[in-house]
Design a protein around this motif. Sequence first.
Motif, PDB file in Angstrom:
ATOM      1  N   ILE A 197      52.633  25.574  58.570  1.00  0.00           N
ATOM      2  CA  ILE A 197      51.358  26.004  57.999  1.00  0.00           C
ATOM      3  C   ILE A 197      50.560  26.818  59.011  1.00  0.00           C
ATOM      4  O   ILE A 197      49.939  27.831  58.665  1.00  0.00           O
ATOM      5  N   ARG A 198      50.586  26.396  60.260  1.00  0.00           N
ATOM      6  CA  ARG A 198      49.854  27.133  61.291  1.00  0.00           C
ATOM      7  C   ARG A 198      50.447  28.523  61.510  1.00  0.00           C
ATOM      8  O   ARG A 198      49.722  29.469  61.808  1.00  0.00           O
ATOM      9  N   ARG A 199      51.765  28.638  61.331  1.00  0.00           N
ATOM     10  CA  ARG A 199      52.406  29.954  61.472  1.00  0.00           C
ATOM     11  C   ARG A 199      52.163  30.824  60.248  1.00  0.00           C
ATOM     12  O   ARG A 199      52.017  32.044  60.360  1.00  0.00           O
ATOM     13  N   ASP A 200      52.118  30.191  59.086  1.00  0.00           N
ATOM     14  CA  ASP A 200      52.014  30.942  57.827  1.00  0.00           C
ATOM     15  C   ASP A 200      51.094  30.210  56.851  1.00  0.00           C
ATOM     16  O   ASP A 200      51.555  29.484  55.962  1.00  0.00           O
ATOM     17  N   PRO A 201      49.779  30.392  56.986  1.00  0.00           N
ATOM     18  CA  PRO A 201      48.836  29.679  56.117  1.00  0.00           C
ATOM     19  C   PRO A 201      48.982  30.026  54.634  1.00  0.00           C
ATOM     20  O   PRO A 201      48.451  29.302  53.784  1.00  0.00           O
ATOM     21  N   SER A 202      49.694  31.097  54.322  1.00  0.00           N
ATOM     22  CA  SER A 202      49.825  31.494  52.916  1.00  0.00           C
ATOM     23  C   SER A 202      50.592  30.460  52.092  1.00  0.00           C
ATOM     24  O   SER A 202      50.557  30.510  50.852  1.00  0.00           O
ATOM     25  N   VAL A 203      51.279  29.532  52.747  1.00  0.00           N
ATOM     26  CA  VAL A 203      52.002  28.503  51.984  1.00  0.00           C
ATOM     27  C   VAL A 203      51.042  27.497  51.341  1.00  0.00           C
ATOM     28  O   VAL A 203      51.423  26.786  50.408  1.00  0.00           O
ATOM     29  N   ILE A 204      49.802  27.445  51.833  1.00  0.00           N
ATOM     30  CA  ILE A 204      48.809  26.529  51.257  1.00  0.00           C
ATOM     31  C   ILE A 204      48.213  27.166  50.012  1.00  0.00           C
ATOM     32  O   ILE A 204      47.793  28.323  50.041  1.00  0.00           O
ATOM     33  N   LYS A 205      48.141  26.399  48.928  1.00  0.00           N
ATOM     34  CA  LYS A 205      47.518  26.899  47.706  1.00  0.00           C
ATOM     35  C   LYS A 205      46.584  25.833  47.143  1.00  0.00           C
ATOM     36  O   LYS A 205      46.806  24.633  47.314  1.00  0.00           O
ATOM     37  N   LYS A 206      45.541  26.303  46.468  1.00  0.00           N
ATOM     38  CA  LYS A 206      44.600  25.351  45.878  1.00  0.00           C
ATOM     39  C   LYS A 206      45.332  24.473  44.868  1.00  0.00           C
ATOM     40  O   LYS A 206      46.251  24.911  44.176  1.00  0.00           O
ATOM     41  N   GLY A 207      44.911  23.221  44.817  1.00  0.00           N
ATOM     42  CA  GLY A 207      45.551  22.259  43.940  1.00  0.00           C
ATOM     43  C   GLY A 207      46.655  21.468  44.603  1.00  0.00           C
ATOM     44  O   GLY A 207      47.072  20.430  44.084  1.00  0.00           O
ATOM     45  N   ASP A 208      47.155  21.966  45.754  1.00  0.00           N
ATOM     46  CA  ASP A 208      48.162  21.210  46.492  1.00  0.00           C
ATOM     47  C   ASP A 208      47.532  19.957  47.096  1.00  0.00           C
ATOM     48  O   ASP A 208      46.304  19.821  47.181  1.00  0.00           O
ATOM     49  N   ILE A 209      48.392  19.052  47.536  1.00  0.00           N
ATOM     50  CA  ILE A 209      47.948  17.780  48.091  1.00  0.00           C
ATOM     51  C   ILE A 209      48.206  17.761  49.589  1.00  0.00           C
ATOM     52  O   ILE A 209      49.336  17.995  50.031  1.00  0.00           O
ATOM     53  N   PHE A 210      47.147  17.547  50.370  1.00  0.00           N
ATOM     54  CA  PHE A 210      47.341  17.484  51.819  1.00  0.00           C
ATOM     55  C   PHE A 210      47.653  16.048  52.244  1.00  0.00           C
ATOM     56  O   PHE A 210      47.232  15.084  51.606  1.00  0.00           O
ATOM     57  N   LEU A 211      48.392  15.940  53.338  1.00  0.00           N
ATOM     58  CA  LEU A 211      48.721  14.647  53.936  1.00  0.00           C
ATOM     59  C   LEU A 211      48.482  14.755  55.435  1.00  0.00           C
ATOM     60  O   LEU A 211      49.014  15.649  56.086  1.00  0.00           O
ATOM     61  N   ILE A 224      42.973  16.370  47.678  1.00  0.00           N
ATOM     62  CA  ILE A 224      43.264  17.590  46.930  1.00  0.00           C
ATOM     63  C   ILE A 224      42.675  18.790  47.671  1.00  0.00           C
ATOM     64  O   ILE A 224      41.507  18.765  48.068  1.00  0.00           O
ATOM     65  N   ILE A 225      43.463  19.834  47.840  1.00  0.00           N
ATOM     66  CA  ILE A 225      42.980  21.079  48.435  1.00  0.00           C
ATOM     67  C   ILE A 225      42.328  21.910  47.334  1.00  0.00           C
ATOM     68  O   ILE A 225      42.958  22.224  46.320  1.00  0.00           O
ATOM     69  N   THR A 226      41.057  22.264  47.542  1.00  0.00           N
ATOM     70  CA  THR A 226      40.339  23.021  46.514  1.00  0.00           C
ATOM     71  C   THR A 226      40.182  24.496  46.863  1.00  0.00           C
ATOM     72  O   THR A 226      39.972  25.315  45.969  1.00  0.00           O
ATOM     73  N   SER A 227      40.271  24.851  48.155  1.00  0.00           N
ATOM     74  CA  SER A 227      40.214  26.257  48.542  1.00  0.00           C
ATOM     75  C   SER A 227      40.681  26.402  49.974  1.00  0.00           C
ATOM     76  O   SER A 227      40.739  25.426  50.731  1.00  0.00           O
ATOM     77  N   ILE A 228      41.034  27.625  50.355  1.00  0.00           N
ATOM     78  CA  ILE A 228      41.483  27.950  51.707  1.00  0.00           C
ATOM     79  C   ILE A 228      40.662  29.134  52.195  1.00  0.00           C
ATOM     80  O   ILE A 228      40.504  30.133  51.486  1.00  0.00           O
ATOM     81  N   ASP A 229      40.125  29.029  53.394  1.00  0.00           N
ATOM     82  CA  ASP A 229      39.306  30.092  53.965  1.00  0.00           C
ATOM     83  C   ASP A 229      39.612  30.190  55.452  1.00  0.00           C
ATOM     84  O   ASP A 229      39.151  29.363  56.245  1.00  0.00           O
ATOM     85  N   GLY A 230      40.401  31.186  55.828  1.00  0.00           N
ATOM     86  CA  GLY A 230      40.769  31.335  57.231  1.00  0.00           C
ATOM     87  C   GLY A 230      41.595  30.160  57.703  1.00  0.00           C
ATOM     88  O   GLY A 230      42.638  29.839  57.128  1.00  0.00           O
ATOM     89  N   ASP A 231      41.116  29.491  58.742  1.00  0.00           N
ATOM     90  CA  ASP A 231      41.814  28.333  59.299  1.00  0.00           C
ATOM     91  C   ASP A 231      41.350  27.010  58.684  1.00  0.00           C
ATOM     92  O   ASP A 231      41.703  25.945  59.183  1.00  0.00           O
ATOM     93  N   VAL A 232      40.572  27.097  57.626  1.00  0.00           N
ATOM     94  CA  VAL A 232      39.925  25.915  57.067  1.00  0.00           C
ATOM     95  C   VAL A 232      40.364  25.691  55.621  1.00  0.00           C
ATOM     96  O   VAL A 232      40.481  26.647  54.839  1.00  0.00           O
TER      97      VAL A 232
END
Length: 272
Positions: A197-211, A224-232
């Motif tokens: 994820i740190r190498r390629d943040p584009s793999v994170i999408k809203k609605g995914d589940i973080f652990l 639940i991931i609701t949005s992605i903004d930069g490193d956050v």
Amino acid sequence: MKKTAYQKELVIKATQKRRGTDNNKKDVMKIQSWLTLFSIPNPSSGTATEIDGDFGPATERAVKNLQSFHNLATTGIVDQGLFDKLCVGLKEAFEKPLLGNNLRDLMVEVAENHLRQHPFELNIRGQSNSGPWVRSYMDGHDGSPWFWCMGFAQAILDQAASALGKNFKTLMPLTYSCDTVGNTGLEKNLLSRYQKIRRDPSVIKKGDIFLIQKSRLDWTHTGIITSIDGDVIETIEGNTNHQGSRNGVAVMKRTRSFRRSKIDVFSIEPLV
């Protein structure tokens, strides 16, 4: 929906009142629980009371305070109509008609619907992780051992998937364990590790589940991931607090840096 335990939290068997011949200890505890939960977003309401199953003078006064808050006759009696007012937030969270037409939008919509209702745990007879919200997420279970962050995450997934006629258990088993979901993600090649994820943040999408990873096969918290903004990432998560604890007291919206935390992500893509 597979997780329907919330429905039991919406009803009482009979009208409850002080010295009532039809009083039921479980129903009185439900009433006391909801009175106390009502006081959290309404601290001046005077409805917080002990949760002991005894409809005594303190509970009667708390009921009258609730009735006064709603400009109702202050009888101190709780029938199903008044109980409906107490637990309306739970009904709204689980039964509000949804507007989204794809799973990722629905995941965020459902999570936000729950967040607006202030889901909060109670401490009952010395047991944390208790009360109607916890039981709703944990299929009737509550008490100190029942950490409920995964129960919350799966309730959101269940509700969103069911709106599209899909069964969330085709993606992961019904569980309360972050480890079970993490290992399922590895087996199905659906879990992206924090290094990737740190190498390629584009793999994170809203609605995914973080652990949140503690060690390679040990995860301690989820949401639940609701949005992605930069490193956050922005999240909505249960059993947390303002410090981001894995054993907090509420559903909250949070921000997390995936470059500073070991955050793995379980993709819901197969259900999308």
